[in-house]
Design a protein around this motif. Structure first.
Motif, PDB file in Angstrom:
ATOM      1  N   ILE A  15       0.835  -1.205   0.000  1.00 43.14           N
ATOM      2  CA  ILE A  15       0.000   0.000   0.000  1.00 43.14           C
ATOM      3  C   ILE A  15       0.868   1.252   0.000  1.00 43.14           C
ATOM      4  CG2 ILE A  15      -1.966   1.115   1.105  1.00 43.14           C
ATOM      5  CD1 ILE A  15      -2.303  -1.419   2.807  1.00 43.14           C
ATOM      6  N   ASP A  16       0.632   2.134  -0.939  1.00 43.45           N
ATOM      7  CA  ASP A  16       1.290   3.433  -0.902  1.00 43.45           C
ATOM      8  C   ASP A  16       0.793   4.172   0.341  1.00 43.45           C
ATOM      9  OD1 ASP A  16       1.884   6.265  -1.345  1.00 43.45           O
ATOM     10  OD2 ASP A  16       2.410   5.645  -3.375  1.00 43.45           O
ATOM     11  N   LYS A  17       1.696   4.814   1.049  1.00 40.18           N
ATOM     12  CA  LYS A  17       1.343   5.438   2.327  1.00 40.18           C
ATOM     13  C   LYS A  17       0.200   6.441   2.188  1.00 40.18           C
ATOM     14  CE  LYS A  17       3.567   7.282   6.466  1.00 40.18           C
ATOM     15  NZ  LYS A  17       4.867   7.662   7.087  1.00 40.18           N
ATOM     16  N   GLY A  29      -4.522   2.200  14.950  1.00 37.21           N
ATOM     17  CA  GLY A  29      -4.717   0.767  15.102  1.00 37.21           C
ATOM     18  C   GLY A  29      -3.486   0.086  15.664  1.00 37.21           C
ATOM     19  N   THR A  30      -3.455  -1.243  15.580  1.00 39.95           N
ATOM     20  CA  THR A  30      -2.367  -2.035  16.170  1.00 39.95           C
ATOM     21  C   THR A  30      -1.678  -2.935  15.151  1.00 39.95           C
ATOM     22  OG1 THR A  30      -3.944  -3.769  16.807  1.00 39.95           O
ATOM     23  CG2 THR A  30      -3.473  -2.051  18.441  1.00 39.95           C
ATOM     24  N   MET A  46       4.636   2.655  11.174  1.00 38.11           N
ATOM     25  CA  MET A  46       3.544   3.080  12.036  1.00 38.11           C
ATOM     26  C   MET A  46       2.617   1.891  12.276  1.00 38.11           C
ATOM     27  SD  MET A  46       1.594   5.283   9.054  1.00 38.11           S
ATOM     28  CE  MET A  46       0.338   5.959  10.110  1.00 38.11           C
ATOM     29  N   PHE A  47       1.655   2.074  13.171  1.00 38.06           N
ATOM     30  CA  PHE A  47       0.631   1.055  13.410  1.00 38.06           C
ATOM     31  C   PHE A  47      -0.703   1.596  12.902  1.00 38.06           C
ATOM     32  CE2 PHE A  47       3.934  -0.113  16.385  1.00 38.06           C
ATOM     33  CZ  PHE A  47       3.938  -1.499  16.305  1.00 38.06           C
ATOM     34  N   ILE A  48      -1.430   0.767  12.170  1.00 35.30           N
ATOM     35  CA  ILE A  48      -2.657   1.216  11.517  1.00 35.30           C
ATOM     36  C   ILE A  48      -3.807   0.243  11.795  1.00 35.30           C
ATOM     37  CG2 ILE A  48      -1.432   2.431   9.689  1.00 35.30           C
ATOM     38  CD1 ILE A  48      -1.835   0.017   7.894  1.00 35.30           C
ATOM     39  N   GLY A  49      -5.004   0.630  11.359  1.00 35.61           N
ATOM     40  CA  GLY A  49      -6.163  -0.238  11.479  1.00 35.61           C
ATOM     41  C   GLY A  49      -6.357  -1.061  10.211  1.00 35.61           C
ATOM     42  N   GLU A  50      -7.460  -1.765  10.149  1.00 33.66           N
ATOM     43  CA  GLU A  50      -7.762  -2.589   8.981  1.00 33.66           C
ATOM     44  C   GLU A  50      -7.853  -1.725   7.716  1.00 33.66           C
ATOM     45  OE1 GLU A  50      -7.993  -5.811   8.733  1.00 33.66           O
ATOM     46  OE2 GLU A  50      -7.937  -6.386  10.857  1.00 33.66           O
ATOM     47  N   GLN A  51      -7.295  -2.251   6.624  1.00 32.81           N
ATOM     48  CA  GLN A  51      -7.353  -1.589   5.319  1.00 32.81           C
ATOM     49  C   GLN A  51      -8.309  -2.392   4.437  1.00 32.81           C
ATOM     50  OE1 GLN A  51      -5.401   1.404   4.960  1.00 32.81           O
ATOM     51  NE2 GLN A  51      -5.309   0.960   7.148  1.00 32.81           N
ATOM     52  N   PRO A  52      -9.557  -1.932   4.272  1.00 35.09           N
ATOM     53  CA  PRO A  52     -10.615  -2.726   3.619  1.00 35.09           C
ATOM     54  C   PRO A  52     -10.265  -3.248   2.229  1.00 35.09           C
ATOM     55  CG  PRO A  52     -11.526  -0.757   4.636  1.00 35.09           C
ATOM     56  CD  PRO A  52     -10.046  -0.606   4.697  1.00 35.09           C
TER      57      PRO A  52
END
Length: 370
Positions: free
Chosen positions: A28-30, A38-39, A54-60
């Motif tokens: 995924i491009d930032k 997210g975690t 970084m920590f992110i959430g779900e990417q649909p």
């Protein structure tokens, strides 16, 4: 190479013949990321923080990669073990094997890093095809198969050597805290204070162009949000501004990033020193996340200049007289530190016990038991 490694049998293996090597599933491009809170680790080609940007959430719209794999940034020659599911940025490769675990993965990382050194930006550039065709030297059994057990046991022993002194130090720190007092803290009242009421020194660093940096060992603190704000190490003595035992806040760049520095450092003009004489590190650490909330108010296009920072206010606990309760702040953070130390100690003890049991030893006692 140490004696144990030198005495073991080794053999060259073509990577693609023993590992499943492919590009990651997400890539995924930032700028296309959503659900930024997210975690889930977002892995890039960075050589820091295990590749975690970084920590992110779900990417649909994207599928996560499974954990228990190695991630490689070919052009940056970075390789890390990822124990849990993750998303990635672009140009990340993944190496899988059914027998991989975090111990033999650590062994593999060193071996694969050696072969990555042959890749460069010239005619022998790093590509997935070249990686797959490359050979890596690994320890083998008498049957000339990869000796997975040797790699795991070797890294368990190395980890044990590192953890034992760390556990001893943690125990000593916790014992000292128990002796010096503790207990649950009482609640405190809060009140807003201007920065000029809280800090006796508010001063911006001094401009130092990159071209003027000299080689050295003094931390250079700028507006980066990583590595405690340290953007490198320099040797400049003249025409610089040095601080220590204070907080810095980024005025531009990663605006609002706040860090505590107990050591002497050179400050760039992109950060401002916040200092109060006589304050201990725990009170400073208490204020770091509070001050960091200013990042929600400012941005790259709206910097925190000298006048704005003096007008800002922050909520802080107060005592019965209505003064800033620095003693409460310090005690609170010491309690937090004790909780973290105990949690860390338990994790380290569990790992050491697992290693001892795996290698035929008994459960640790004595100084490791609180």
């Amino acid at each position: 190479m140490d004696k144990e490694l030198n005495q073991h049998k080794w053999q060259a293996f073509v990577l693609d013949e023993i590992f499943d090597i492919r590009a990651t599933q997400s890539s995924i491009d930032k700028k296309n990321l959503v659900n930024l809170a997210g975690t889930i680790p977002y892995i890039t080609r960075s050589d820091k923080n295990n590749g975690i940007d970084m920590f992110i959430g779900e990417q649909p719209n994207y599928k996560k990669d499974e954990g228990n794999v190695l991630t490689i940034g070919l052009d940056t020659q970075t390789i890390f073990y990822q124990p849990i599911p993750f998303y990635t940025g672009q140009n990340i490769q993944v190496i899988r094997h059914s027998r991989m675990n975090r111990y033999n993965a650590s062994f593999l990382i060193v071996a694969i890093k050696i072969l990555l050194q042959k890749f460069n930006w010239g005619g022998n550039g790093a590509t997935l095809t070249r990686l797959k065709r490359s050979k890596v030297f690994l320890p083998i059994t008498d049957q000339h198969e990869i000796d997975w057990e040797f790699m795991e046991d070797y890294m368990r022993r190395k980890e044990t050597l590192l953890l034992k002194p760390a556990v001893e130090q943690l125990c000593k720190r916790l014992i000292n805290k128990e002796i010096s007092g503790g207990g649950k803290l009482l609640s405190s009242q809060w009140k807003p204070f201007s920065f000029t009421d809280v800090f006796t020194e508010i001063q911006r660093g001094k401009r130092l162009k990159k071209a003027d940096h000299t080689e050295g060992s003094i931390p250079y603190v700028s507006s980066t949000a990583l590595n405690n704000g340290v953007d490198g190490f320099i040797g400049n003595e003249g025409c610089v501004r040095k601080f220590e035992d204070c907080i810095t806040i980024a005025n531009s760049g990663s605006v609002g990033s706040v860090f505590f520095h107990q050591y002497e450092f050179v400050a760039s003009d992109h950060v401002t020193q916040l200092k109060r004489k006589g304050l201990d590190k725990y009170a400073y650490l208490f204020m770091v996340p509070i001050i960091n909330r200013l990042s929600e108010k400012y941005s790259f296009n709206r910097e925190i200049n000298d006048e704005r920072i003096k007008r800002e206010k922050i909520l802080l606990p107060v005592n019965k007289e209505g003064d800033i309760d620095f003693a409460f702040m310090s005690s609170f953070m010491q309690e937090v530190e004790a909780d973290i130390l105990k949690t860390t100690l338990n994790v380290f003890k569990d790992r050491l016990n697992a290693n001892e049991n795996q290698m035929g030893g008994g459960k640790m006692e004595g100084i490791y038991t609180l």
